[in-house]
Each structure stands twice: as C-alpha cells, then as structure tokens.
Design an enzyme around this catalytic site. Structure first.
Site, PDB file in Angstrom:
ATOM      1  N   GLY A  82     -20.999  13.515  16.525  1.00 49.72           N
ATOM      2  CA  GLY A  82     -22.310  13.389  16.559  1.00 49.72           C
ATOM      3  C   GLY A  82     -22.744  12.307  17.722  1.00 49.72           C
ATOM      4  O   GLY A  82     -23.591  12.509  18.426  1.00 49.72           O
ATOM      5  N   ASN A 162     -30.585  10.805   7.968  1.00 49.20           N
ATOM      6  CA  ASN A 162     -29.505  10.185   7.358  1.00 49.20           C
ATOM      7  C   ASN A 162     -29.793   9.068   6.084  1.00 49.20           C
ATOM      8  O   ASN A 162     -28.899   8.949   5.266  1.00 49.20           O
ATOM      9  CB  ASN A 162     -28.548   9.608   8.207  1.00 49.20           C
ATOM     10  CG  ASN A 162     -28.972   8.600   9.014  1.00 49.20           C
ATOM     11  OD1 ASN A 162     -29.961   8.761   9.973  1.00 49.20           O
ATOM     12  ND2 ASN A 162     -28.465   7.418   9.340  1.00 49.20           N
ATOM     13  N   SER A 210     -21.664  17.456  13.629  1.00 51.90           N
ATOM     14  CA  SER A 210     -20.481  16.681  13.570  1.00 51.90           C
ATOM     15  C   SER A 210     -19.585  17.254  12.373  1.00 51.90           C
ATOM     16  O   SER A 210     -20.172  17.799  11.163  1.00 51.90           O
ATOM     17  CB  SER A 210     -20.550  15.204  13.116  1.00 51.90           C
ATOM     18  OG  SER A 210     -19.553  14.288  12.893  1.00 51.90           O
ATOM     19  N   THR A 248      -8.619  17.201  26.912  1.00 53.58           N
ATOM     20  CA  THR A 248      -7.983  18.227  26.446  1.00 53.58           C
ATOM     21  C   THR A 248      -8.517  18.389  25.036  1.00 53.58           C
ATOM     22  O   THR A 248      -8.857  17.730  24.434  1.00 53.58           O
ATOM     23  CB  THR A 248      -6.231  17.801  26.305  1.00 53.58           C
ATOM     24  OG1 THR A 248      -5.761  17.515  27.655  1.00 53.58           O
ATOM     25  CG2 THR A 248      -5.589  18.822  25.527  1.00 53.58           C
ATOM     26  N   CYS A 336     -23.235   2.674   9.536  1.00 49.51           N
ATOM     27  CA  CYS A 336     -23.307   2.053  10.917  1.00 49.51           C
ATOM     28  C   CYS A 336     -24.007   0.810  11.056  1.00 49.51           C
ATOM     29  O   CYS A 336     -23.810  -0.018  12.088  1.00 49.51           O
ATOM     30  CB  CYS A 336     -23.783   2.843  11.785  1.00 49.51           C
ATOM     31  SG  CYS A 336     -23.318   4.694  11.471  1.00 49.51           S
TER      32      CYS A 336
HETATM   33  C1  LIG Z   1     -23.242  10.489  11.095  1.00 46.16           C
HETATM   34  C2  LIG Z   1     -24.377  10.757  12.069  1.00 46.16           C
HETATM   35  C3  LIG Z   1     -23.985  10.789  13.393  1.00 46.16           C
HETATM   36  C4  LIG Z   1     -22.935  10.159  14.024  1.00 46.16           C
HETATM   37  O1  LIG Z   1     -21.861  11.123  13.957  1.00 46.16           O
HETATM   38  P1  LIG Z   1     -20.356  10.758  14.435  1.00 46.16           P
HETATM   39  O2  LIG Z   1     -19.722  12.159  14.411  1.00 46.16           O
HETATM   40  O3  LIG Z   1     -19.852  10.020  13.171  1.00 46.16           O
HETATM   41  O4  LIG Z   1     -20.185  10.220  15.465  1.00 46.16           O
HETATM   42  C5  LIG Z   1     -25.325  10.877  13.996  1.00 46.16           C
HETATM   43  N1  LIG Z   1     -26.444  11.030  13.666  1.00 46.16           N
HETATM   44  C6  LIG Z   1     -26.637  11.251  12.420  1.00 46.16           C
HETATM   45  C7  LIG Z   1     -27.933  11.767  11.634  1.00 46.16           C
HETATM   46  C8  LIG Z   1     -25.421  11.058  11.498  1.00 46.16           C
HETATM   47  O5  LIG Z   1     -25.632  11.061   9.869  1.00 46.16           O
END
Ligand SMILES: *Cc1c(COP(=O)(O)O)cnc(C)c1O
Length: 404
Positions: A82, A162, A210, A248, A336
C-alpha cells in the site's frame, strides 16, 4: 473470567483484534504460494518455459485481483504494498502534471503513506489542501468541489479510514473529480476485499491496495491505474509490469495476493455480515458495560471490522498494555504511529480533545473472531478501565465535581 487461556502449552492464547494492522495469512493462501518458493522459482521475465510458467501464474493472480474491483487485468500493477502504491500514485501524478498545475486536494484523515507523501510534495513546491472532515469522519463532497481550482491536478481521498473505519462517499467524489477533469486516487487498503468496490461506477482513476490486510502476505500490493492514465514509473529499471514498475516480480507474493483476493471477493458478503454482527456486539458491550465511553467514527458508514472507542479518564497506552496482559491485542490507532506521543491526527480531525483522543482504542476484527472472544475482550477492557480509573486523581476529581 478465565484470564490467561492457554493452547495446552504455556503460551497465552491471543485474542487478535488488530486486523487493521495486519491479518493472518490463510492456509489456502499459504498453500498456493508454497510451490513458488521451491519448485516454481523461475523469473517471469525469462524467455524459457520454466520462467514463463511463473509469468502465467502472475497473470492469473492479476485477473483475480482485477475482478474484485471491476477492473481490466491490464490496469493492475503489482507493487511492494500500500505504501508504495500511494507514493507512486501521488508523486508520479505530481511530477507528470506539474506543468498543468501544482495543487493537490486530500483530507486530514489520510494514512501516513498519503499524508507524508503530500507533506513531502509541499516541501517541494506543491500546494496541498487538507480537507476537514465532520465529527464522524466524513468528507463533504460540496466542500471538496469548492476546493478544486484550475491548477488542481489530483484528488486523493482514503476509501475507508484505518483508525475509525469511516467509509467515504467515494462514488460522489469520483463523479465530481471526473466532471471537473481532475485525476482521482483512493487509498483503498482497508476497503479492498472488505467492502464492494467498482472502479468504473465510482470513477476511480488510481487505487492502492495491499495483500496483508486481506489475509494475504506482507510486502505485496498493487496500484490500479485506469487505462489511458499513463503515469511514469516510481521505480526505474527493467521493463517489468509493462515498463511501469521495475523489479523482478515477487511471484509467491503475487500468487498469494491473487488467492487472498479471490477468497475475499467470493466471501465478502458473508464475511461482512458476520463481522458486522461481531463488531456491533463489541460496541454495544463496551458502551453499556463501561461508563463514559464513546464510539468514534460513523455508526453505520464504517468498515465491518472496525470499532474505535474512547474511554474518558484513562490513558490509551496503559489500557492497551494492560489488556494485552489479559491476552487481547488491540491498538491505539495506527500501527505506523505507535512510538509517537502525539494523539492520532484522525481523532483530532474529528474534533476529539487531546485528553479524550489519548484514551482511545481501536479494535479491528476479522471473520476468524468469535462471540466468545468478543465477550472476553469487553470484560477485559471493562476490568482494566475500572482499575485505571480507581487510580486516577482526574477521575476522583470528576466524581467529586459530579461530572462522572
Ligand atoms: C496498512 C495501510 C497502508 C500501508 O500498506 P502497506 O502494504 O503496509 O505498505 C496504507 N494505507 C492504509 C489505509 C493502510 O491501512
């Protein structure tokens, strides 16, 4: 209540309520991936049959992912997740269109991957409007439309938040963006595989998702890029992904993402119903068992698995650690952002005062949770909140003052 439940070893059983941070890889997903680590280790870019077979597996996964959002497989570009997809969509739009304009519209409740990318562009001379949201976390499409200027090159709005789970009126925003000729990106990492998405009906030009938020592996995701939206690469190098994303291909990851997307798509309606019922049981339990608690986000326009609650007169980090000791894994917001002492920017954006924002926990559920686990979690949180309040001078003062 049986506080430390065990698996028969002395490992405490975890009641995992942090599925917005990451999810368990499904057995079927793992099994689908396994051969691509061992026997099927070819490089999809190779000319020989051994490599090409892996390319076929990746294209099958591409079709499975595309189907979940109503896209054409050729519009799916695999990335490392993501975060990369968000960076790619936003930075490449900015740099490709900077002659046309340097204005970007986003919101105050974006994930860090969007927010920090926009802050980076701001330092690089771009102008960013961070739209306010209402007290339930909703963007007002009229305010969004009013913010569009002749030099606006991108609108980026998170599909579902989130932290508080609020699902935005994406189709309405897409309609406005399309009518005004502005590219529309959405971070759909929390929404993909959990709520229905149709990139055509919703006029989405760019969409990030993701693998590890849908019971797939970590380190794999994709960017949907509408046909005709030809963004330059973020990763330069070889001619992978039709010259748009060098590196890759992560074949096992891609196969796993495809399998996870296929299952999520097929089971979406049933899972949403089951998880929504568990979520509402948790919300109802906490609000009725724990005085001075409140639900954050929208009561109904929210992700099936998200419950975010504030408990007055307690501190979220202590609450989190003490329920963890009882085997309940939750979160104080975004994984995060942990390690930072600032209250969540999302909770502040919906108007919570600092002290209430600090006393908030996010519970994010999956279809693997049970009613028994939810009831246990409600009781665990109730006990800990009561204990913390009994030690809190703030709470004592509030009781004396008649406020509690
Ligand atoms: C988890 C998340 C991301 C980051 O995705 P990753 O695959 O962990 O880099 C970005 N945006 C939202 C809303 C998320 O919940």
């Amino acid at each position: 209540m049986n506080i430390k439940r065990t698996y028969g070893t002395n490992m405490p059983k975890t009641i995992y309520l942090d599925n917005a941070a990451t999810t368990a890889v499904k057995r079927e997903v793992f099994d689908a991936m396994a051969p691509y680590f061992t026997e099927q280790y070819g490089n999809p870019s190779s000319i020989h049959e051994f490599g090409a077979r892996c390319g076929v597996a990746c294209d099958e996964a591409r079709a499975k992912v595309a189907k979940v959002i109503g896209a054409n497989p050729q519009e799916i570009y695999f990335t490392s997740g993501g975060t990369e997809s968000d960076n790619w969509a936003i930075k490449s739009t900015a740099y490709a269109k900077k002659e046309k304009g340097r204005h970007i519209i986003t919101t105050r409740i974006e994930h860090h991957a969007v927010m920090e990318t926009c802050e980076f562009l701001k330092r690089d001379g771009f102008d960013v409007t961070f739209l306010d949201v209402d007290d339930q976390g909703l963007v007002d499409p009229a305010k969004l439309e009013a913010a569009i200027r002749p030099d606006t090159i991108l609108i980026s709005v998170i599909y579902a938040n989130n932290e508080i789970g609020t699902v935005q009126p994406i189709a309405e925003i897409g309609r406005i963006a399309r009518a005004r000729g502005v590219l529309f990106h959405t971070d759909a990492v929390q929404a993909f595989g959990h709520v229905p998405i149709d990139v055509d009906a919703e006029n989405i030009d760019l969409l990030s998702a993701s693998g590890h938020k849908i019971h797939g592996p970590k380190g794999i995701g994709f960017l949907y890029m509408r046909k005709g939206v030809k963004l330059p690469p973020l990763m330069h190098g070889g001619h992978h992904e039709r010259g748009r994303r060098a590196g890759t291909l992560n074949v096992p990851g891609i196969v796993g993402l495809g399998k996870a997307a296929e299952i999520a798509g097929a089971e979406m309606a049933a899972n949403a119903e089951r998880v929504t019922a568990l979520r509402d049981r948790l919300i109802k339990g906490m609000l009725s068992e724990i005085p001075h608690s409140r639900l954050n986000g929208h009561p109904t326009k929210r992700l099936p698995g998200n419950a975010n609650l504030s408990f007055r007169f307690v501190e979220g980090e202590s609450l989190l650690m003490m329920v963890d000791e009882k085997g309940v894994s939750a979160s104080t917001g975004s994984a995060c952002a942990s390690g930072s002492l600032d209250p969540s920017h999302v909770l502040l954006a919906i108007g919570l005062p600092h002290e209430i924002a600090h006393g908030s926990l996010r519970f994010s559920l999956s279809e693997d949770n049970t009613e028994e686990e939810i009831d246990y979690a409600v009781e665990a949180v109730r006990e800990v909140v009561e204990r913390l309040r009994s030690m809190s001078p703030l709470y004592e003062d509030a009781v004396k003052a008649g406020g509690a």
